[in-house]
Design a protein around this motif. Sequence first.
Motif, PDB file in Angstrom:
ATOM      1  N   ASP A 284      45.187  71.788  14.377  1.00 26.58           N
ATOM      2  CA  ASP A 284      44.246  72.384  14.984  1.00 26.58           C
ATOM      3  C   ASP A 284      43.947  71.404  16.041  1.00 26.58           C
ATOM      4  N   ALA A 285      44.636  70.388  16.058  1.00 24.80           N
ATOM      5  CA  ALA A 285      45.055  69.515  17.536  1.00 24.80           C
ATOM      6  C   ALA A 285      46.282  70.375  18.177  1.00 24.80           C
ATOM      7  N   GLY A 286      46.977  71.069  18.011  1.00 26.62           N
ATOM      8  CA  GLY A 286      47.493  72.115  18.472  1.00 26.62           C
ATOM      9  C   GLY A 286      46.891  73.637  18.925  1.00 26.62           C
ATOM     10  N   ASP A 287      46.395  73.658  18.229  1.00 28.54           N
ATOM     11  CA  ASP A 287      45.589  75.540  18.239  1.00 28.54           C
ATOM     12  C   ASP A 287      44.606  75.585  20.319  1.00 28.54           C
ATOM     13  N   GLU A 288      44.951  76.878  20.343  1.00 30.14           N
ATOM     14  CA  GLU A 288      45.184  76.997  21.588  1.00 30.14           C
ATOM     15  C   GLU A 288      43.860  77.726  21.612  1.00 30.14           C
ATOM     16  N   LEU A 289      43.582  78.043  20.685  1.00 31.53           N
ATOM     17  CA  LEU A 289      41.393  78.417  20.567  1.00 31.53           C
ATOM     18  C   LEU A 289      40.533  77.926  20.190  1.00 31.53           C
ATOM     19  N   ALA A 290      41.301  76.958  19.693  1.00 31.10           N
ATOM     20  CA  ALA A 290      39.873  75.501  19.443  1.00 31.10           C
ATOM     21  C   ALA A 290      38.307  75.323  20.029  1.00 31.10           C
ATOM     22  N   ASP A 291      38.747  75.150  21.575  1.00 21.85           N
ATOM     23  CA  ASP A 291      37.919  75.394  22.423  1.00 21.85           C
ATOM     24  C   ASP A 291      36.617  75.885  22.032  1.00 21.85           C
ATOM     25  N   LEU A 292      37.122  77.791  21.722  1.00 25.97           N
ATOM     26  CA  LEU A 292      36.212  78.843  21.831  1.00 25.97           C
ATOM     27  C   LEU A 292      35.243  78.550  20.538  1.00 25.97           C
ATOM     28  N   ARG A 293      35.001  77.269  19.435  1.00 27.95           N
ATOM     29  CA  ARG A 293      34.313  77.553  18.176  1.00 27.95           C
ATOM     30  C   ARG A 293      32.972  77.225  19.205  1.00 27.95           C
ATOM     31  N   ALA A 294      33.009  76.049  20.519  1.00 23.22           N
ATOM     32  CA  ALA A 294      31.857  76.141  21.353  1.00 23.22           C
ATOM     33  C   ALA A 294      31.391  76.594  21.608  1.00 23.22           C
ATOM     34  N   ARG A 295      31.757  78.054  21.592  1.00 19.37           N
ATOM     35  CA  ARG A 295      31.157  79.438  22.183  1.00 19.37           C
ATOM     36  C   ARG A 295      29.987  79.801  21.056  1.00 19.37           C
ATOM     37  N   PHE A 296      29.823  79.282  19.875  1.00 19.74           N
ATOM     38  CA  PHE A 296      29.391  80.005  18.973  1.00 19.74           C
ATOM     39  C   PHE A 296      28.041  78.507  17.971  1.00 19.74           C
ATOM     40  N   VAL A 297      26.979  79.337  17.783  1.00 18.38           N
ATOM     41  CA  VAL A 297      26.554  78.383  17.197  1.00 18.38           C
ATOM     42  C   VAL A 297      26.415  78.182  15.338  1.00 18.38           C
ATOM     43  N   LEU A 298      27.125  76.632  15.159  1.00 19.33           N
ATOM     44  CA  LEU A 298      27.660  76.832  13.767  1.00 19.33           C
ATOM     45  C   LEU A 298      27.019  74.887  13.508  1.00 19.33           C
ATOM     46  N   ASP A 299      27.177  74.583  12.022  1.00 21.41           N
ATOM     47  CA  ASP A 299      26.733  73.260  12.021  1.00 21.41           C
ATOM     48  C   ASP A 299      27.950  72.900  10.989  1.00 21.41           C
ATOM     49  N   ASP A 300      28.030  72.081   9.954  1.00 14.90           N
ATOM     50  CA  ASP A 300      29.541  71.643   8.795  1.00 14.90           C
ATOM     51  C   ASP A 300      29.266  73.119   8.283  1.00 14.90           C
ATOM     52  N   VAL A 301      28.554  73.645   8.074  1.00 15.21           N
ATOM     53  CA  VAL A 301      29.364  74.607   6.950  1.00 15.21           C
ATOM     54  C   VAL A 301      30.293  75.397   6.971  1.00 15.21           C
ATOM     55  N   VAL A 302      31.456  74.906   6.292  1.00 15.09           N
ATOM     56  CA  VAL A 302      32.586  76.138   5.872  1.00 15.09           C
ATOM     57  C   VAL A 302      32.006  77.560   6.692  1.00 15.09           C
ATOM     58  N   TYR A 303      32.392  78.101   7.617  1.00 15.92           N
ATOM     59  CA  TYR A 303      31.407  79.580   7.413  1.00 15.92           C
ATOM     60  C   TYR A 303      33.071  80.439   7.641  1.00 15.92           C
ATOM     61  N   LEU A 304      33.755  81.643   6.361  1.00 17.49           N
ATOM     62  CA  LEU A 304      33.956  82.182   5.648  1.00 17.49           C
ATOM     63  C   LEU A 304      33.931  83.742   5.260  1.00 17.49           C
ATOM     64  N   ASP A 305      32.484  84.154   6.383  1.00 14.74           N
ATOM     65  CA  ASP A 305      31.994  85.195   5.335  1.00 14.74           C
ATOM     66  C   ASP A 305      31.884  86.291   6.833  1.00 14.74           C
ATOM     67  N   GLY A 306      33.106  85.850   8.201  1.00 12.13           N
ATOM     68  CA  GLY A 306      32.294  86.371   9.673  1.00 12.13           C
ATOM     69  C   GLY A 306      33.101  87.601   9.347  1.00 12.13           C
ATOM     70  N   ASN A 307      33.526  88.255   8.192  1.00 12.86           N
ATOM     71  CA  ASN A 307      34.272  89.725   7.758  1.00 12.86           C
ATOM     72  C   ASN A 307      33.234  90.130   7.698  1.00 12.86           C
ATOM     73  N   SER A 308      31.552  89.900   7.297  1.00 13.18           N
ATOM     74  CA  SER A 308      30.630  90.584   6.785  1.00 13.18           C
ATOM     75  C   SER A 308      29.496  90.566   8.393  1.00 13.18           C
ATOM     76  N   LEU A 309      29.181  89.332   8.412  1.00 15.17           N
ATOM     77  CA  LEU A 309      28.656  88.867   9.635  1.00 15.17           C
ATOM     78  C   LEU A 309      29.071  87.711  10.598  1.00 15.17           C
ATOM     79  N   GLY A 310      29.811  88.254  11.550  1.00 18.45           N
ATOM     80  CA  GLY A 310      29.932  87.311  12.086  1.00 18.45           C
ATOM     81  C   GLY A 310      28.886  86.105  12.539  1.00 18.45           C
TER      82      GLY A 310
END
Length: 410
Positions: free
Chosen positions: A24-50
């Motif tokens: 995660d520390a080396g992830d160049e896309l990590a900051d993009l998470r802030a562009r989404f409304v998210l909580d502490d749930v691990v959301y692995l269903d973006g292949n159904s609904l982003g």
Amino acid sequence: MSEPTEATEAAEATEAAVRAEKLDAGDELADLRARFVLDDVVYLDGNSLGALPVSVPGHLDDVVRRQWGSLRIRSWDESGWWTAPERIGDRIAPLVGAAAGQIVVGDSTSVNVFKALVGAVRLARLTDSGRDEIVVDATTFPTDGYMAESAARMTGCTLRPVTPARVRGALGGRTAAVLLNHVDYRTGRLHDLPSLTSAVHAAGAVAVWDLCHSAGALPVGLDEHGVDLAVGCTYKYLNGGPGSPAYLYVRRELQDRFDSPLPGWNSHAEPFGMRPDYEPAAGAPRGRVGTPDILSMLALEAALDVWDGVTIEAVRAKSLNLTDFFLECVGQYVAEGRVESLTPAAHEERGSQVALRCEDAGEVMRRLIERGVVGDFRRPDVLRFGFTPLYVGFGDVERAARVLGEVLAG
């Protein structure tokens, strides 16, 4: 082999968690998470609904209150409502490897599959009227199969379902059109779009691709590989929201010959002429049908802001790293033989999801969701986990695999 001890399991958990932190520390896309409304749930269903992009609520508020509420009908011109289907299509185009002017947004995936498939048969018959077969992926998502069957009835074709591995052998002088999925919705298997498209063309047929599970997750290369027609939804990896409009790609060289089975006033060359005779518009707009669904379409337009400054190549690299790491963590945390991966190990054959066959999969997924890990379940025995690189991190992956192991052990 001896059973792992609690100490061994704890050491493996610590090792995986430390590794996730470094990734995660080396992830160049990590900051993009802030562009989404998210909580502490691990959301692995973006292949159904982003997930919801943060830019959407404010934009929709403006659309509803100012554009619709104050400007009202003037917004068709002053707010650009009328040109939205093509304008938003041009924003999707780079994500699927297409130049501008070839994608129109609107209608559902099902409707666009029907338009594309009937249009493909008509294109093929311009040069060979004897072509009377439609080849379709036998493992396809149900709606593609339903639409292919209807398109076959409408065009007087025989429908020939075959698995993607057998497509080449099914092609021949009678083949008019071939409908294939870029990524299999159940297993996450990535099919070889370049070589299959080439084989379809060598047989004199027209290639139609469904990109629902690949657009926004990996490079597609529509123009580069000479794809004729393509469709896709926008509510998965493109994060357009529930029921957001789909899109239709028509290769530029085919646009003047594309004959849609659903001609509407919006695709007329002179839409406000109200003429009784139909004359199709030039270019991508001939893929339109009726009045655009403006609210959901403009929500999608705002959602696409998350792609500013992001390359699909960087997304693909992270996607492969995420799925690799998940499979490694599953191997550590889940007892041997408890799950079976249906997703290919080879990168060139993998989309951006991992599908695990598991006994009592429905109940297992219910318990995962209760513990804050959201994937989905496909009957009869498949756990699906979708990895959206724009907002999923490696810590999410480690946690998901660890909780899966605990649920299965419990």
